[in-house]
Design an enzyme around this catalytic site. Sequence first.
Site, short mmCIF file in Angstrom:
data_model
loop_
_atom_site.label_atom_id
_atom_site.label_comp_id
_atom_site.label_asym_id
_atom_site.label_seq_id
_atom_site.Cartn_x
_atom_site.Cartn_y
_atom_site.Cartn_z
N GLU A 145 0.85 -1.19 0.00
CA GLU A 145 0.00 0.00 0.00
C GLU A 145 0.89 1.24 0.00
OE1 GLU A 145 -3.34 0.55 0.05
OE2 GLU A 145 -4.20 -1.43 0.53
N HIS A 183 -4.04 -3.26 -7.99
CA HIS A 183 -5.31 -3.74 -7.45
C HIS A 183 -6.42 -3.66 -8.52
CE1 HIS A 183 -8.08 -3.79 -3.64
NE2 HIS A 183 -8.09 -4.94 -4.30
N ASP A 193 -7.22 1.54 -7.97
CA ASP A 193 -5.90 1.86 -7.43
C ASP A 193 -4.85 0.87 -7.93
OD1 ASP A 193 -7.28 -0.06 -5.60
OD2 ASP A 193 -5.44 0.07 -4.42
ZN LIG Z 1 -6.33 -1.50 -3.14
#
Ligand SMILES: [Zn+2]
Length: 312
Positions: A145, A183, A193
């Site tokens: 992330e 993703h 994203d």
């Molecule tokens: Zn994501």
Amino acid sequence: MRGVYLIFMLFLSGSLVISCSSNPYSKTNKVYKKQAKAYSKQLKQLPSQENQNESALNYGEYWAGTTNFNLRKPNYVVIHHTAQDSVQQTLTTFTLPRTQVSSHYVIAKNGEIYHMLNDFYRAWHGGVGKWGNNTDLNSSSLGIEIDNNGEEEFTDLQIISLVELLAEIKEKYKIPAENFIGHSDIAPTRKVDPNANFPWKRLAEEGFGLWYDEAEVEKLKLEAEFFKPNPLAINFNSRLNTRIPFIDKLVFPEVIPADFNIENALKIIGYDTSDLEAAKSAFKLHFIQEDLDKAFDSYDLKVLYQLYEKYL
Ligand SMILES: [Zn+2]
């Protein structure tokens, strides 16, 4: 002697206070350790003869444990943006049991990397998704992330840290370049994203993910643009207007055949095409990164064709 002992105790308690107060996650770290211990216990369990006896399957009469094994390892990397306002917010989100989301790594705007979960454990970052025939990316991937509110640029420090991290991961687990994905690639109907500012091209140049040859894309032409109908042949229904695919491909490699199938090409790259429009949008978000509101056009088609020709 007693004085020395007292000083030592003071020093010890002082350092304990410092170490507890310096890590705001000491409480959830304890939970992590407890869970990791429980999973280790599970891993130590031998295939139980008792359970085998209760089973309807025809097991052999004794257990023969192999001597040759290791832990399963990740073979994909899925990259995300957090869509949150700060790295602190994300660390909190990933340490609250009710959120049921996590990732192995979080990269802050200043380039700091938070490694939140041992690479051999399964993080909950992908959700429902599909890449090729893989329908459980969480089991086979590492989740990274990047702190980003969803629209802003990624910082240089973030990308430098990311590239260093990816290099280490790629080398350690021998992950092929094409298995570094986003993703949105694995969940085209649900996710957007990392956002269009994400430098997929730069990453591909470093060996993470696929990219196309832009100069080659410029040379490509659609069959309809290239082969104009022969005006002399119109009234004769002549073979002069009939294309012979394998000859065309040899003589005119820059011509995209009229029957080039977008859906199949996307599927071969890995996209779930059960919602074809969503798959096309996810492709645009990753490889085109502009005019995302516009329909899939001839330039997008050329990029897809070039990728298809280059890698697949
Ligand atoms: Zn994501």
